[in-house]
Design an enzyme around this catalytic site. Structure first.
Site, PDB file in Angstrom:
ATOM      1  N   HIS A   1     -24.808  93.903  -1.825  1.00  0.00           N
ATOM      2  CA  HIS A   1     -25.673  93.939  -0.642  1.00  0.00           C
ATOM      3  C   HIS A   1     -27.102  94.329  -1.018  1.00  0.00           C
ATOM      4  CE1 HIS A   1     -22.615  93.339   2.469  1.00  0.00           C
ATOM      5  NE2 HIS A   1     -21.807  94.017   1.676  1.00  0.00           N
TER       6      HIS A   1
ATOM      7  N   ALA B   1     -10.827 103.650 -18.403  1.00  0.00           N
ATOM      8  CA  ALA B   1     -10.392 103.932 -17.030  1.00  0.00           C
ATOM      9  C   ALA B   1     -11.505 104.592 -16.223  1.00  0.00           C
ATOM     10  CB  ALA B   1      -9.158 104.834 -17.066  1.00  0.00           C
TER      11      ALA B   1
ATOM     12  N   ARG C   1     -23.913  96.745 -16.401  1.00  0.00           N
ATOM     13  CA  ARG C   1     -24.716  95.927 -17.328  1.00  0.00           C
ATOM     14  C   ARG C   1     -23.763  95.144 -18.227  1.00  0.00           C
ATOM     15  NH1 ARG C   1     -27.801 100.657 -20.415  1.00  0.00           N
ATOM     16  NH2 ARG C   1     -27.868 101.384 -18.246  1.00  0.00           N
TER      17      ARG C   1
END
Length: 240
Positions: free
Chosen positions: A158, A205, A211
């Site tokens: 968003h 985990a 990136r």
């Protein structure tokens, strides 16, 4: 092509789409919850193929697997879909979900294309419990990948730059995500829009991947950062 012909073609397309959806809903409603003990798997293998774009051999579909937009869904040979899986390719004729041969989707896995987008999963890949894969951008997961439970792979984001406008009313990114062959994502990994995780990489985990990750890297943390390369990591182990 005149306007009358265009209107007829459009109306015919809508009617065909509605008929296809009716066939899909009828079959999946009748067969989705049929237990294996009552030959549920056999009936699904026999009656599902005509409503799918592709439906391979020896597919194992457990009860309570939900399908939406089966005309846009391709399933290869020997695919395993466990109870609670949901595949949703509705909403756009160009939407596509493709699951490669030998792939397993564990219980509660949710795949959803949103608009003119695709989710392509390669052969012999494992997707763990309650993982969500969705987005407006295209998502590609390679062959022989291991995706642990509760991961989130989101091919959109968003935009929220305008504080005077509700976030829900602003645009979304649609860059997509690529996870190349032979990658392992540990429990609870999140991958955001626009990311490529290159071949052979391991993501620890709970990491949040913001990136691109180079080939054969080991990355951990929030945001994820590369801490080693697999060929120099010795006997390192990462819990999944």
């Amino acid at each position: 092509m005149n306007s009358v012909t265009k209107k007829w073609n459009w109306e015919n397309s809508i009617a065909t789409s509605k008929l296809t959806r009716l066939q899909e809903v009828t079959l999946t409603t009748l067969l989705a919850n049929m237990p294996k003990i009552f030959f549920g798997t056999s009936f699904r293998r026999l009656l599902y193929p005509p409503i799918f774009s592709q439906f391979g051999r020896a597919i194992d579909i457990e009860p309570d697997v939900k399908f939406y937009g089966t005309a846009n869904i391709e399933i290869g040979d020997r695919v395993k879909l466990n109870s609670g899986v949901r595949l949703n390719a509705l909403g756009d004729k160009n939407n596509r979900i493709s699951i490669g041969s030998g792939t397993t989707l564990e219980r509660g896995v949710d795949l959803g294309t949103l608009e003119n987008s695709s989710i392509v999963i390669g052969e012999n890949t494992y997707i763990g419990l309650y993982t969500c894969i969705t987005g407006y951008g295209n998502i590609k997961i390679g062959k022989k990948c291991l995706i642990a439970a509760h991961c989130g792979i989101y091919g959109n984001g968003h935009i929220f730059a305008d504080s005077q406008l509700a976030i829900a009313d602003q645009e979304v990114t649609k860059k997509g995500i690529t996870i190349e062959d032979d990658c392992w994502l540990g429990h609870g990994v999140t991958v955001i829009d626009g990311i490529t995780i290159a071949r052979g990489s391991v993501i620890g985990a709970g990491a949040v991947v913001t990136r691109n990750i180079p080939p054969y890297s080991i990355a951990v943390g929030v945001p994820a950062r590369v801490i080693a390369q697999r060929h120099t990591a010795g006997n390192n182990r990462e819990q999944g």
